[in-house]
Write a protein that holds these residues in place. Structure first.
Motif, mmCIF file in Angstrom:
data_model
loop_
_atom_site.group_PDB
_atom_site.id
_atom_site.type_symbol
_atom_site.label_atom_id
_atom_site.label_comp_id
_atom_site.label_asym_id
_atom_site.label_seq_id
_atom_site.Cartn_x
_atom_site.Cartn_y
_atom_site.Cartn_z
ATOM 1 N N LEU B 72 -49.766 -43.646 15.696
ATOM 2 C CA LEU B 72 -49.549 -44.975 16.259
ATOM 3 C C LEU B 72 -48.068 -45.332 16.256
ATOM 4 O O LEU B 72 -47.535 -45.831 17.239
ATOM 5 C CB LEU B 72 -50.347 -46.001 15.450
ATOM 6 C CG LEU B 72 -50.028 -47.473 15.669
ATOM 7 C CD1 LEU B 72 -50.335 -47.893 17.080
ATOM 8 C CD2 LEU B 72 -50.803 -48.338 14.706
ATOM 9 N N LEU B 73 -47.390 -45.090 15.136
ATOM 10 C CA LEU B 73 -46.013 -45.544 15.023
ATOM 11 C C LEU B 73 -44.999 -44.496 15.470
ATOM 12 O O LEU B 73 -43.952 -44.833 15.988
ATOM 13 C CB LEU B 73 -45.722 -45.956 13.573
ATOM 14 C CG LEU B 73 -46.549 -47.145 13.074
ATOM 15 C CD1 LEU B 73 -46.142 -47.521 11.677
ATOM 16 C CD2 LEU B 73 -46.392 -48.327 14.000
ATOM 17 N N ASP B 74 -45.320 -43.200 15.281
ATOM 18 C CA ASP B 74 -44.325 -42.178 15.591
ATOM 19 C C ASP B 74 -44.486 -41.595 16.982
ATOM 20 O O ASP B 74 -43.639 -40.847 17.443
ATOM 21 C CB ASP B 74 -44.388 -41.055 14.553
ATOM 22 C CG ASP B 74 -44.060 -41.585 13.178
ATOM 23 O OD1 ASP B 74 -43.200 -42.468 13.094
ATOM 24 O OD2 ASP B 74 -44.680 -41.142 12.200
ATOM 25 N N ARG B 261 -67.726 -56.808 15.592
ATOM 26 C CA ARG B 261 -66.490 -56.955 14.832
ATOM 27 C C ARG B 261 -66.421 -58.323 14.162
ATOM 28 O O ARG B 261 -65.924 -58.471 13.057
ATOM 29 C CB ARG B 261 -65.281 -56.765 15.739
ATOM 30 C CG ARG B 261 -63.983 -56.746 14.958
ATOM 31 C CD ARG B 261 -62.846 -56.176 15.750
ATOM 32 N NE ARG B 261 -61.576 -56.551 15.171
ATOM 33 C CZ ARG B 261 -61.053 -55.992 14.092
ATOM 34 N NH1 ARG B 261 -61.695 -55.031 13.478
ATOM 35 N NH2 ARG B 261 -59.905 -56.391 13.610
ATOM 36 N N ASP B 268 -65.117 -54.629 9.861
ATOM 37 C CA ASP B 268 -65.085 -53.176 9.854
ATOM 38 C C ASP B 268 -66.464 -52.547 10.039
ATOM 39 O O ASP B 268 -66.632 -51.350 9.893
ATOM 40 C CB ASP B 268 -64.456 -52.669 8.553
ATOM 41 C CG ASP B 268 -65.048 -53.390 7.355
ATOM 42 O OD1 ASP B 268 -66.141 -53.962 7.491
ATOM 43 O OD2 ASP B 268 -64.426 -53.395 6.286
ATOM 44 N N TYR B 283 -61.116 -48.263 17.284
ATOM 45 C CA TYR B 283 -60.137 -49.214 16.758
ATOM 46 C C TYR B 283 -59.695 -48.809 15.356
ATOM 47 O O TYR B 283 -58.518 -48.825 15.025
ATOM 48 C CB TYR B 283 -60.764 -50.609 16.739
ATOM 49 C CG TYR B 283 -59.794 -51.705 16.374
ATOM 50 C CD1 TYR B 283 -58.983 -52.289 17.332
ATOM 51 C CD2 TYR B 283 -59.700 -52.163 15.068
ATOM 52 C CE1 TYR B 283 -58.102 -53.282 17.008
ATOM 53 C CE2 TYR B 283 -58.813 -53.163 14.723
ATOM 54 C CZ TYR B 283 -58.024 -53.720 15.700
ATOM 55 O OH TYR B 283 -57.134 -54.711 15.373
ATOM 56 N N TRP B 287 -55.900 -47.963 14.778
ATOM 57 C CA TRP B 287 -55.056 -48.976 14.163
ATOM 58 C C TRP B 287 -55.047 -48.945 12.645
ATOM 59 O O TRP B 287 -54.038 -49.253 12.036
ATOM 60 C CB TRP B 287 -55.429 -50.363 14.684
ATOM 61 C CG TRP B 287 -54.675 -50.652 15.923
ATOM 62 C CD1 TRP B 287 -53.479 -51.331 15.986
ATOM 63 C CD2 TRP B 287 -54.982 -50.261 17.259
ATOM 64 N NE1 TRP B 287 -53.054 -51.370 17.295
ATOM 65 C CE2 TRP B 287 -53.934 -50.730 18.088
ATOM 66 C CE3 TRP B 287 -56.021 -49.555 17.831
ATOM 67 C CZ2 TRP B 287 -53.922 -50.521 19.458
ATOM 68 C CZ3 TRP B 287 -56.002 -49.352 19.197
ATOM 69 C CH2 TRP B 287 -54.966 -49.821 19.995
ATOM 70 N N LYS B 288 -56.163 -48.605 12.039
ATOM 71 C CA LYS B 288 -56.143 -48.555 10.568
ATOM 72 C C LYS B 288 -55.602 -47.218 10.096
ATOM 73 O O LYS B 288 -54.719 -47.144 9.268
ATOM 74 C CB LYS B 288 -57.540 -48.821 10.000
ATOM 75 C CG LYS B 288 -57.479 -49.153 8.527
ATOM 76 C CD LYS B 288 -58.813 -49.599 7.986
ATOM 77 C CE LYS B 288 -59.080 -51.070 8.280
ATOM 78 N NZ LYS B 288 -60.498 -51.401 8.120
ATOM 79 N N ASN B 289 -56.150 -46.124 10.657
ATOM 80 C CA ASN B 289 -55.686 -44.799 10.252
ATOM 81 C C ASN B 289 -54.485 -44.339 11.063
ATOM 82 O O ASN B 289 -53.920 -43.291 10.786
ATOM 83 C CB ASN B 289 -56.816 -43.776 10.386
ATOM 84 C CG ASN B 289 -57.988 -44.122 9.485
ATOM 85 O OD1 ASN B 289 -57.923 -45.063 8.708
ATOM 86 N ND2 ASN B 289 -59.054 -43.371 9.598
ATOM 87 N N GLN B 290 -54.115 -45.091 12.077
ATOM 88 C CA GLN B 290 -52.934 -44.834 12.890
ATOM 89 C C GLN B 290 -52.964 -43.473 13.551
ATOM 90 O O GLN B 290 -51.929 -42.854 13.771
ATOM 91 C CB GLN B 290 -51.672 -44.965 12.042
ATOM 92 C CG GLN B 290 -51.669 -46.264 11.259
ATOM 93 C CD GLN B 290 -50.327 -46.552 10.648
ATOM 94 O OE1 GLN B 290 -49.418 -45.759 10.744
ATOM 95 N NE2 GLN B 290 -50.178 -47.693 10.032
ATOM 96 N N ARG B 294 -57.017 -38.856 17.640
ATOM 97 C CA ARG B 294 -58.466 -38.867 17.387
ATOM 98 C C ARG B 294 -59.125 -40.067 18.058
ATOM 99 O O ARG B 294 -60.232 -39.950 18.586
ATOM 100 C CB ARG B 294 -58.731 -38.899 15.886
ATOM 101 C CG ARG B 294 -58.496 -37.546 15.240
ATOM 102 C CD ARG B 294 -58.720 -37.600 13.749
ATOM 103 N NE ARG B 294 -58.140 -36.418 13.127
ATOM 104 C CZ ARG B 294 -57.922 -36.302 11.825
ATOM 105 N NH1 ARG B 294 -58.213 -37.310 11.019
ATOM 106 N NH2 ARG B 294 -57.412 -35.211 11.325
#
Lengths: 440, 335
Positions: B72-74, B261, B268, B283, B287-290, B294
């Motif tokens: 997600l971030l990289d 949700r 969750d 989701y 977003w949680k596991n980024q 997958r």
């Protein structure tokens, strides 16, 4: 004359509009074009600062005050509806490299992933890291020693307890005496056993809400609960994992018998605060922000009090930071505002008005902070209690990049055993193992 | 045939003029032909261009992401081929998500279509204050999904909600709406039905009003009862609408996200994923596991699942309704 002025106004407005559009579109590509003077200290240039917070930071009056002190600054409050939304916004900003807010607030639980991407944020060392205790700045400092977050509030934990239930169980109700009873976790559970066997327990009262809530407190007392501080490797599944020891203690039959089996933050949990005896619980781990939740959930319940103790030693739960994205248009002006908002004087004001306990050392010993009492909690000297608890916090657990998902999975493991009762301790831990293994 | 006037031109004009005229006519003709052939496509192109940008491109890009390790971030990582798909398919949670999605979809879509059909038939009859009733069924649709979820969360709250209270009166023990699998699905399906039944009712109602009234008159003369009219006239006549409603509610039902949700505070899908749907799993992965790789793989698997179930539905509805329309046709031919 009049005609020309009107025309020139129109031209100016048009140009300004186009310029605004152009700058709005180009905010992503960083330093190209923006004038170096923008937002420098003391300048009178008009600056609009957008700040994203969540829940309640208690800044409304402070914004007005700051804008009065700095007439050239306009503050726009972009409050996210909840912290998850704020977290998603910050993640999107980092992932896409776009800056939409000049200042973003972040909860300590998701600071690790932001520290992991410290390049995105400006260095706030100019504010002076000695404003906060080292465990607080440690949560916002990257490996190279760059400080990316300015601490706002903190959560030194005490224990909230129900005087009426303690009395019914034949336990002392005086703050200090209760504190004496709950010095260690063994003391806490032993007293809990006494409570469950007493008249209060037989009438359907529990000792605490859920083991998941206690786990939060106990995990926060470990130096390295899930990951190795030097290698960042996940250690929570190792044979000597301290978190597993906590898990085993909390899922033992003795401890489970003391639970009200209500998942923290769920609707039934929220509602159960109004229960008299049956379905109520006697103790609650209580950072300052929890006192607001209790008094909000059961405004008519007059028996809550605060004991100046935390089983197993002082620890901190929660707290937030303000961060400044490096590629924002007004980094210096934003840093100035962050500096002012997290100044001890302002933090003390927020505590007195809203109850968010400060994290700046000087603010925690401020006279107005220490003098605060709480009528809802039997006039307990909440300012003094939390100030003392704060002073004793020595460290914070190490939180690596996987802290957030692991903590979340562990919380679910507790819920399966305690609240949902879909698993026993062993099978729930197995599922937790699968969750953690899937993170890498 | 439109060119018949041109051959007569050489008799009066010079060669040069003729050539010019021909060319001119030819060109404008070509333009006209082009206009006839191309403009319709130009007129409908905005939709397809938009679809390509916001529909097709994300679809293909998701496939691209699914074939990479993608954080997600990289952002983009190395190419991993089908690795993400392999991993996801071996996950217990993926299959739990598929089970929950299909279960909630069946519990919501099937009763929804049936109830909507019946209500529409009732509204189609001569009622007093017709518009009032017709607007009435649409009211739940106007309520924001989040508000619906908050209300139903109170109704289905675990030990002390209204539903358990009411069930207690008739001697049914407290149902574990918040932790057992099937009860939580029923609660969520109820939310979906509450919101969408009225909407489908109106679509059915519109279709029913387009049915020629003489069909009913003929049926009445033949001595058909109300029920018989409903099954032999109404249902066959709204068949295309039924296919539309079933396909759209299949797509919507399999992508269900808001209601489950919002069903719990944490959003969750339960500690044991009792009501976590596939979209919620996407989701969580993203977003949680980024892990976007997958998440994208699951998104594609969901797309394929929707295609398969949509095709099954299509075949199914076509068969049901064509069987009931074949019989009268044959009769007509003989007569």
């Amino acid at each position: 004359m009049r005609k020309t002025t009107r025309k020139s106004w129109a031209v100016a407005a048009g140009v300004a509009g186009i310029a605004l559009l152009a700058t709005a579109c180009s905010s992503g590509d960083g330093d190209s074009g923006t004038s170096p003077t923008s937002g420098s200290t003391g300048s009178t240039e008009k600056v609009t600062l957008k700040i994203q917070t969540f829940n309640e930071f208690g800044y409304k009056d402070l914004y007005t005050e700051y804008m009065k002190l700095h007439p050239n600054v306009t503050i726009v409050d972009d409050k996210a509806d909840k912290s998850d939304t704020a977290r998603a916004n910050v993640q999107t900003a980092i992932a896409t490299g776009t800056v939409t807010e000049d200042i973003v607030a972040a909860d300590v639980d998701w600071m690790p992933e932001l520290v992991d991407h410290s390049d995105f944020f400006a260095d706030l060392s100019s504010i002076g890291g000695d404003r906060w205790p080292s465990w607080k700045t440690g949560q916002a400092t990257d490996d190279a020693g760059k400080l990316i977050g300015a601490g706002t509030d903190s959560g030194p934990e005490a224990v909230c307890y129900r005087k009426d239930l303690f009395e019914k169980a034949g336990l002392p109700t005086d703050r200090e005496a209760v504190a004496q009873l709950l010095g260690t976790w063994d003391d806490y559970f032993a007293t809990g056993k006494k409570f469950i066997d007493s008249a209060a327990g037989k009438a359907g009262a529990a000792w605490f809400d859920s083991i998941g809530a206690l786990s939060q407190g106990m995990i926060n007392q470990l130096k390295a609960p899930f990951e190795d501080p030097s290698t960042q490797k996940i250690t929570v599944l190792d044979a000597d994992s301290p978190a597993k020891a906590v898990y085993d203690q909390l899922t033992s039959a003795d401890v489970l018998a003391q639970s009200a089996h209500l998942g923290q933050w769920s609707d039934p949990w929220n509602k159960a605060f109004t229960n008299d005896v049956k379905g109520a619980w006697a103790t609650q781990l209580c950072p300052p922000w929890m006192t607001q939740i209790i008094s909000g959930a059961a405004p008519d319940q007059k028996n809550w009090d605060i004991a100046p103790v935390m089983p197993g030693g002082a620890s901190n739960w929660g707290g937030s930071f303000l961060l400044v994205p490096k590629d924002g248009k007004h980094v210096q002006a934003a840093t100035d505002l962050v500096n002012w908002l997290t100044d001890p004087a302002q933090q003390a004001k927020v505590f007195v008005q809203y109850g968010n306990f400060p994290s700046a050392v000087k603010a925690t010993t401020d006279a107005t902070v220490v003098a605060k009492t709480d009528t809802y909690f039997g006039n307990a000297p909440s300012g003094k209690i939390f100030s003392d608890r704060f002073a004793q916090v020595a460290f914070q657990p190490f939180r690596g990049p996987n802290y957030f998902p692991i903590n979340d999975a562990l919380g679910k493991a507790y819920t399966r055993v305690d609240v949902d009762k879909t698993d026993d301790a062993a099978s729930s831990w197995k599922k937790f193992e699968t969750d953690v293994n899937n993170l890498s | 045939m439109a060119t018949t006037s041109t051959p007569s031109a050489p008799e009066t004009a010079t060669d040069d003029e003729v050539r010019r005229q021909r060319r001119r006519v030819g060109f404008s003709q070509k333009l006209g032909r082009l206009d006839v052939k191309v403009s319709p496509y130009l007129y409908i192109s905005p939709f397809f261009i938009l679809f390509a940008v916001v529909g097709l491109f994300p679809l293909l890009y998701t496939a691209w992401v699914a074939l990479h390790q993608w954080s997600l971030l990289d952002g983009e990582g190395p190419w991993v081929g089908m690795e993400n798909f392999k991993h996801v398919l071996t996950q217990q949670y993926f299959w739990t998500g598929v089970r929950n999605t299909i279960s909630i979809f069946l519990l919501s879509s099937v009763p929804q279509v049936i109830i909507a059909l019946v209500i529409a038939a009732v509204l189609d009859a001569n009622l007093r204050a017709r518009t009032f009733w017709r607007m009435g069924v649409l009211v739940p649709y106007v309520v924001a999904p989040v508000a619906v979820a908050l209300i139903f969360r109170q109704i289905f709250a675990d030990p002390t909600g209204w539903m358990n209270e009411v069930l207690g009166w008739v001697g049914v023990g407290p149902v574990r709406w918040g932790s057992a699998v099937l009860p939580s699905h029923i609660a969520i399906a109820t939310m979906v039905n509450y919101r969408w039944t009225g909407y489908n009712t109106l679509i059915f109602l519109a279709a029913m009003q387009a049915i020629p009234r003489d069909l009913y008159e003929a049926a009445i003369i033949d001595g058909a009862s109300r029920v018989r009219q409903f099954f032999s006239v109404t249902i066959p006549m709204v068949r295309p609408t039924m296919i539309f409603v079933i396909i759209t509610s299949t797509i919507g039902g399999l992508q269900i996200f808001d209601e489950p949700r919002m069903y719990s505070q944490t959003g969750d899908g339960g500690a044991d994923r009792q009501w976590m749907t596939v979209t919620m799993y996407i989701y969580e992965l993203g977003w949680k596991n980024q892990n976007f790789g997958r998440a994208a793989a699951v998104a594609w698997l969901l797309f394929i699942l929707i295609l398969i179930i949509g095709l099954i539905n299509f075949a199914f509805t076509r068969r049901i309704s064509s069987e009931s329309t074949k019989a009268p046709k044959r009769k007509k031919v003989r007569a």
